[in-house]
Enzyme design. Structure first.
Site, short mmCIF file in Angstrom:
data_model
loop_
_atom_site.label_atom_id
_atom_site.label_comp_id
_atom_site.label_asym_id
_atom_site.label_seq_id
_atom_site.Cartn_x
_atom_site.Cartn_y
_atom_site.Cartn_z
N CYS A 74 85.78 24.56 19.05
CA CYS A 74 84.69 24.52 18.08
C CYS A 74 85.04 25.19 16.78
O CYS A 74 85.14 26.21 16.75
CB CYS A 74 83.37 25.06 18.68
SG CYS A 74 82.02 24.90 17.65
N CYS A 80 77.98 30.49 14.33
CA CYS A 80 76.66 30.01 14.70
C CYS A 80 75.84 30.75 15.54
O CYS A 80 74.56 30.95 15.72
CB CYS A 80 76.57 28.53 14.98
SG CYS A 80 76.92 28.56 16.85
N CYS A 83 77.86 29.89 21.11
CA CYS A 83 78.82 30.21 22.15
C CYS A 83 79.52 31.26 21.98
O CYS A 83 80.10 31.33 20.75
CB CYS A 83 79.62 28.83 22.16
SG CYS A 83 78.74 27.34 22.59
N CYS A 157 77.74 19.68 17.69
CA CYS A 157 77.79 20.96 18.70
C CYS A 157 78.49 20.31 20.00
O CYS A 157 78.03 19.31 20.44
CB CYS A 157 76.34 21.36 18.96
SG CYS A 157 76.60 22.57 20.40
N GLN A 281 65.86 22.39 33.75
CA GLN A 281 66.73 22.99 33.48
C GLN A 281 67.88 22.34 32.75
O GLN A 281 68.13 21.20 32.84
CB GLN A 281 67.60 23.40 34.93
CG GLN A 281 67.00 24.34 35.71
CD GLN A 281 67.41 25.73 35.54
OE1 GLN A 281 67.91 26.05 34.43
NE2 GLN A 281 66.73 26.71 36.36
N TYR A 310 56.52 30.87 40.85
CA TYR A 310 56.64 30.45 39.48
C TYR A 310 57.09 29.09 39.51
O TYR A 310 58.01 28.58 38.83
CB TYR A 310 57.58 31.52 38.66
CG TYR A 310 57.39 32.87 38.46
CD1 TYR A 310 56.92 33.30 37.11
CD2 TYR A 310 57.50 33.87 39.30
CE1 TYR A 310 56.40 34.49 37.07
CE2 TYR A 310 57.07 34.97 39.17
CZ TYR A 310 56.57 35.46 37.71
OH TYR A 310 56.45 36.78 37.78
N ASP A 379 61.48 32.57 40.29
CA ASP A 379 62.24 32.22 39.18
C ASP A 379 61.63 32.39 37.99
O ASP A 379 61.12 31.78 37.33
CB ASP A 379 62.47 30.70 39.37
CG ASP A 379 63.57 30.31 38.16
OD1 ASP A 379 64.28 31.21 37.59
OD2 ASP A 379 63.97 29.02 38.24
N CYS A 406 68.02 34.22 35.08
CA CYS A 406 68.93 34.15 34.18
C CYS A 406 69.58 35.36 33.33
O CYS A 406 70.08 35.24 32.27
CB CYS A 406 68.28 32.94 33.22
SG CYS A 406 67.00 33.68 32.57
#
Length: 461
Positions: A74, A80, A83, A157, A281, A310, A379, A406
């Site tokens: 990239c 940016c 990533c 992207c 997701q 959740y 979650d 996460c």
């Protein structure tokens, strides 16, 4: 410890990672964070910021490269802010993520738990089914520079779908042709804020939502025509008029300019209807692997009642319902509960029910019914669980608790509280839902402790 001053040059050996994927060196006993550096490398670095709590440096010259270093595909890497790991091999990326999880469990949670496996992704490009591009001055789309509203222009992207990139490019052309300005967060002037693209990876359907600060008047139909031409897969073009002053992407009123209000997609053999603000997701291929592992942890024998605290629009609940006797989903947002019920009907699932309640209310409702869940699945958002939710879940005394997260740091913090409430984490799996970024998803199985001397959160001493 030695004193470090701004603009000093030092030769360093990178001996670790930090939680955001920067390299860590040590100078005079102090940890120094070097963005873009990899463990095992030698660098000449320049100190750019030194405070009492942290030191940051910029790599000036790479003296010895790590074998894991690769040329980023990239051209926007490092600019940016999206990533963080395009400069390392995918094998090294997976090792970093596994180390990050286990470091959090040990340092933050004080746990003996170790995650021994990370489920890597087959595809590390084009995997996101949701793209959110900011729109900036000069009719450019991209992503906000960290801690600012400056848009770093990104023409393509690599982790987004081709449809999303085409939609973003088409919006830029539309703005230039019609003289429509981007929204300015500092003044509140201008119109176009974001373009939000959702792709059904299984169905192939695309929904494009343009977020504005006001109406587009006579140009509205031209916008729909422009996007339909650029993205012929689109089945839904939506205008979201968001007049709020904050950073929330989707808010306010939604107008379907063309096509349907929603798209459909298939996950774990089930059909889901998705609106712009539905939670879903972003990497469905990896989500299926995550949910399979969660089901194996929650109902290993395919029996019993599972409570999903959740549940949102019922994605996890309905996947669990295919391998458990009964699933009860609890969610505090009424619209999400209605969506969950509709998704259950759509898929002909009769062994899942949904109640509108928070964790405490769900526990009280089940107690009134005389129902004790065999397993609870959690979650939560990135910020993790409130202690009250942990206490309420533990008070229901299920045999097993499954915690999906996460954020390894907040999960480790919460697992420590679960151990004080009678539950021991016994197995963990990491799932790479977000290749090329620093983020990682984890699922942990906790088992009820049998001892009588467990200290409960909230007990007085």
């Amino acid at each position: 410890m030695g004193s470090l001053e701004k603009n000093e040059l030092h030769e360093v050996l990178i001996d670790g990672w930090n939680s955001v994927g920067a390299g860590v060196a040590h100078i005079g006993g102090r940890a120094v964070f070097v963005s873009g550096a990899i463990p095992g490398e030698r660098w000449i670095v320049r100190i750019v910021k030194a405070t009492a709590t942290a030191v940051y440096a910029k790599g000036e010259r790479l003296l010895l490269a790590a074998p894991e270093r690769i040329e980023p595909a990239c051209p926007h890497f490092g600019k940016c802010g999206g990533c963080a790991l395009c400069h390392v091999s995918y094998e090294a990326e997976k090792r970093f993520k596994l180390e990050r999880v286990n470091e959090a469990y040990a340092r933050i949670g004080g746990l003996a738990l170790r995650c021994g496996e990370i489920l890597g992704a087959e595809h590390i490009d084009g995997y996101r089914n949701k793209a959110v591009f900011a729109v900036g001055a000069g009719a450019v789309t991209g992503f906000f520079r960290p801690r600012s509203h400056d848009v770093v222009a990104v023409d393509r992207c690599l982790i987004q779908t081709d449809a999303a990139n085409r939609a973003a490019a088409a919006l830029c052309e539309f703005m230039k042709k019609h003289g429509i300005p981007a929204y300015d967060y500092s003044t509140g002037s201008g119109l176009i804020r974001h373009i939000f693209v959702r792709v059904g990876m299984s169905s192939g359907e695309v929904q494009v939502t343009v977020v504005t600060a006001g109406g587009l008047g006579a140009a509205t139909s031209a916008l729909a025509d422009c996007l339909r031409e650029a993205v012929p897969e689109a089945v839904s073009i939506v205008l979201n008029v968001n007049r709020t002053a904050g950073n929330t992407v989707l808010a306010g009123d939604f107008y379907t300019l063309w096509g349907r209000d929603t798209i459909t997609d298939r996950l774990c053999g089930l059909d889901f209807e998705l609106s712009p603000h539905s939670f879903y997701q972003v990497n469905p291929v990896q989500a299926e692997r995550l949910y399979e592992r969660a089901l194996a942890y929650a109902a290993p024998e395919g029996k019993g009642t599972v409570l999903d605290l959740y549940c949102g629009a019922g994605t996890i609940s309905l996947c669990l319902a295919r391998g458990a006797e009964k699933v009860i989903g609890a969610e505090i947002v009424p619209e999400a509960v209605e969506n969950a019920r509709a998704n259950a009907r759509r898929n002909g699932i009769a062994n899942a029910e949904f109640i509108c309640a928070d964790a405490g209310e769900a526990a009280a409702e089940l107690a009134r019914r005389g129902c004790t869940p065999d397993a609870i699945v959690l979650d939560p958002p990135r910020k993790g669980l409130n202690p009250e939710v942990i206490a309420a879940a533990a008070a229901m005394r299920p045999e097993r608790i499954v915690y999906i997260s996460c954020d390894p740091a907040t999960q480790a913090r919460d697992l420590k509280l679960f151990t004080q409430n009678g539950y021991e984490p016994i197995e963990a799996t990491a799932v790479d839902m977000f290749p090329r970024t620093r983020h990682v998803e984890t699922v942990v199985q906790l088992s009820q402790q049998k001892s009588d001397d467990v200290v409960r959160v909230g007990d007085r001493h």
